[in-house]
Enzyme design. Structure first.
Site, short mmCIF file in Angstrom:
data_model
loop_
_atom_site.label_atom_id
_atom_site.label_comp_id
_atom_site.label_asym_id
_atom_site.label_seq_id
_atom_site.Cartn_x
_atom_site.Cartn_y
_atom_site.Cartn_z
N ASN A 23 0.80 -1.22 0.00
CA ASN A 23 0.00 0.00 0.00
C ASN A 23 0.84 1.27 0.00
O ASN A 23 0.29 2.37 -0.12
CB ASN A 23 -0.96 0.00 1.19
CG ASN A 23 -2.08 -1.01 1.01
OD1 ASN A 23 -2.38 -1.42 -0.11
ND2 ASN A 23 -2.69 -1.43 2.10
N ARG A 93 -8.00 -1.69 -7.12
CA ARG A 93 -8.48 -0.36 -6.77
C ARG A 93 -7.41 0.72 -6.93
O ARG A 93 -7.70 1.84 -7.36
CB ARG A 93 -8.95 -0.42 -5.32
CG ARG A 93 -9.33 0.91 -4.72
CD ARG A 93 -10.64 1.39 -5.26
NE ARG A 93 -10.91 2.75 -4.84
CZ ARG A 93 -12.00 3.43 -5.19
NH1 ARG A 93 -12.89 2.86 -5.96
NH2 ARG A 93 -12.19 4.66 -4.78
N CYS A 117 -10.80 -5.40 -4.46
CA CYS A 117 -11.52 -6.29 -3.55
C CYS A 117 -13.01 -5.94 -3.49
O CYS A 117 -13.38 -4.78 -3.52
CB CYS A 117 -10.93 -6.19 -2.14
SG CYS A 117 -9.31 -6.93 -1.98
#
Length: 431
Positions: A23, A93, A117
């Site tokens: 991330n 995403r 997701c």
């Protein structure tokens, strides 16, 4: 389609190295679109989402080189396309993170509405409204965000209606090349946002307020090259700590950052774990004990992370006593519960809260992953279950965990990846 077969009931012991944070690596890869010189990224995890982002950059015309240490150098000086196609964006995403950099540097971007997701609504309105406030013209046509800017974006004061990590990152990146100063209020405070800001500052950006809820970005004319090391993955760290806790084991995790996991470490201590930390390591020791159930409420950083909710659900279902887990960040993020119930878990769902009553034994069963963190919770359940658990759709876990079966094997787990199996004969896998 690959599956993981896990023969449970083994106490995990040993030490492993934690990978770089996905991330943080994903927005940093997107940030290379802002640079007029090559950017080198170190400690980058080798995951499906990283590969997809690299392919996206390559299609745009970026040159990417991987050295002998698996570090990546990205050169975006000769970009030819400003387009993120559906066939790539639909799988994750974070692909929307190219929107701000493309618009800020090139004045145009066409980005498919993102996928990722299946854990509820993650609206892109925060990204769109923020860029519009900076002077962009944006329309949504046939599933694509079409953004244009006449000249440089303009610095402005932005207030995030809700805390959004990707929203903060996208607007922060766009603001680095804007004319004037941008203030982002109610900004995300996550360590991954701070890491991105540090990388941008190394490239020549002027960002202050990192780690607070107000970011100040003074726009500059251009950004240059840099070399940046991605911070350790706090969610991977937390997942392996839970693995040690629920199996009654002792694990040492190296190349990690204890300071980014305070909320998780406190809950593990509440569950009965003995925890010791150093500058870049964590040791968890359960001394063969069964964990105690804990109450969890997710919220934006520095509170308990939503990305650890599913793992603590698994901890609670084998713990002594009852616990409650309340999810406040995303809706529809309890899809792992039904699969855990197939293994013998006692869980009751009411709205955004799961009520758990711990059982002494789970039973191995075929289960199916539905998203990244749910898949991790099923792997954890398999580690402590009696018998063999077969986890299907593990492409979800491969999106966020580098070499998960190899790392668990280093800790003593009986786990392996297979391309097929016969449900009635899975117990023969470790015969």
């Amino acid at each position: 389609m690959d599956k993981l077969l896990i023969n449970g009931g083994i106490s995990l012991n040993g030490e492993i190295r934690i990978s770089g944070a996905k991330n943080a690596a994903l927005p940093i890869l997107a940030a290379t679109l802002l640079a007029s010189e090559p950017v080198k990224i170190c400690n980058i995890p080798h995951l499906h989402d990283i590969t997809t982002t690299m392919e996206l950059l390559g299609r745009m015309g970026a040159q990417l080189m991987v050295d002998e240490h698996l570090n990546i150098e990205v050169d975006t000086r000769n970009l030819k396309e400003f387009y993120a196609p559906y066939e790539l964006v639909k799988t994750m995403r974070a692909s929307i993170l190219v929107l701000g950099p493309l618009l800020a540097r090139y004045g145009r971007a066409d980005v498919s509405l993102p996928g990722g997701c299946a854990i509820g609504s993650r609206p892109v309105n925060l990204h769109i409204h923020g860029l519009q406030a900076m002077g962009a013209t944006i329309t949504v046509e046939e599933g694509y965000i079409c953004a244009r800017s006449q000249g440089r974006l303009r610095g402005t004061r932005l207030f995030m209606d809700r805390v959004s990590v990707t929203g903060t990152e996208n607007l922060m990146m766009a603001a680095t090349l804007a004319e004037g100063t941008t203030f982002i209020e109610n900004a995300a405070r996550e360590p991954e946002v701070v890491d991105l800001a540090h990388c941008l500052n190394q490239m020549g950006a002027r960002i202050s307020g990192m780690g607070s809820d107000t970011l100040v970005i003074e726009g500059v004319d251009s950004l240059g090259g840099a070399s940046h090391t991605v911070l350790p993955d706090r969610i991977e760290t937390g997942t392996y700590l839970v693995a040690g806790a629920l199996t009654g084991g002792r694990v040492k995790l190296k190349n990690t950052s204890p300071g980014s996991l305070e909320a998780v470490l406190l809950k593990l201590e509440e569950a009965g774990a003995e925890i010791n930390t150093g500058k870049d390591w964590i040791v968890l020791d359960m001394k063969g004990r069964r964990p105690r159930a804990v109450d969890i409420r997710t919220a934006p950083y520095p509170a308990f992370p939503t990305d650890m909710q599913a793992q603590f659900t698994t901890l609670n279902i084998v713990a002594e006593g009852s616990g409650t887990i309340t999810e406040t960040v995303f809706e529809n993020r309890f899809m792992h519960v039904q699969e855990l119930q197939r293994m013998g878990a006692v869980i009751r769902l009411e709205g955004n809260t799961a009520f758990t009553n711990g059982v002494e034994t789970l039973t191995g069963a075929p289960v199916m992953a539905t998203d990244l963190r749910a898949s991790a919770s099923l792997v954890l359940a398999g580690l402590v279950a009696k018998g063999v658990t077969a986890v299907d759709r593990i492409y979800h876990v491969d999106r966020g965990y580098e070499c998960i079966e190899e790392k668990l094997q280093q800790l003593g787990a009986k786990i392996r990846r297979v391309s097929s199996y016969t449900p009635g004969k899975i117990y023969a896998a470790y015969g």
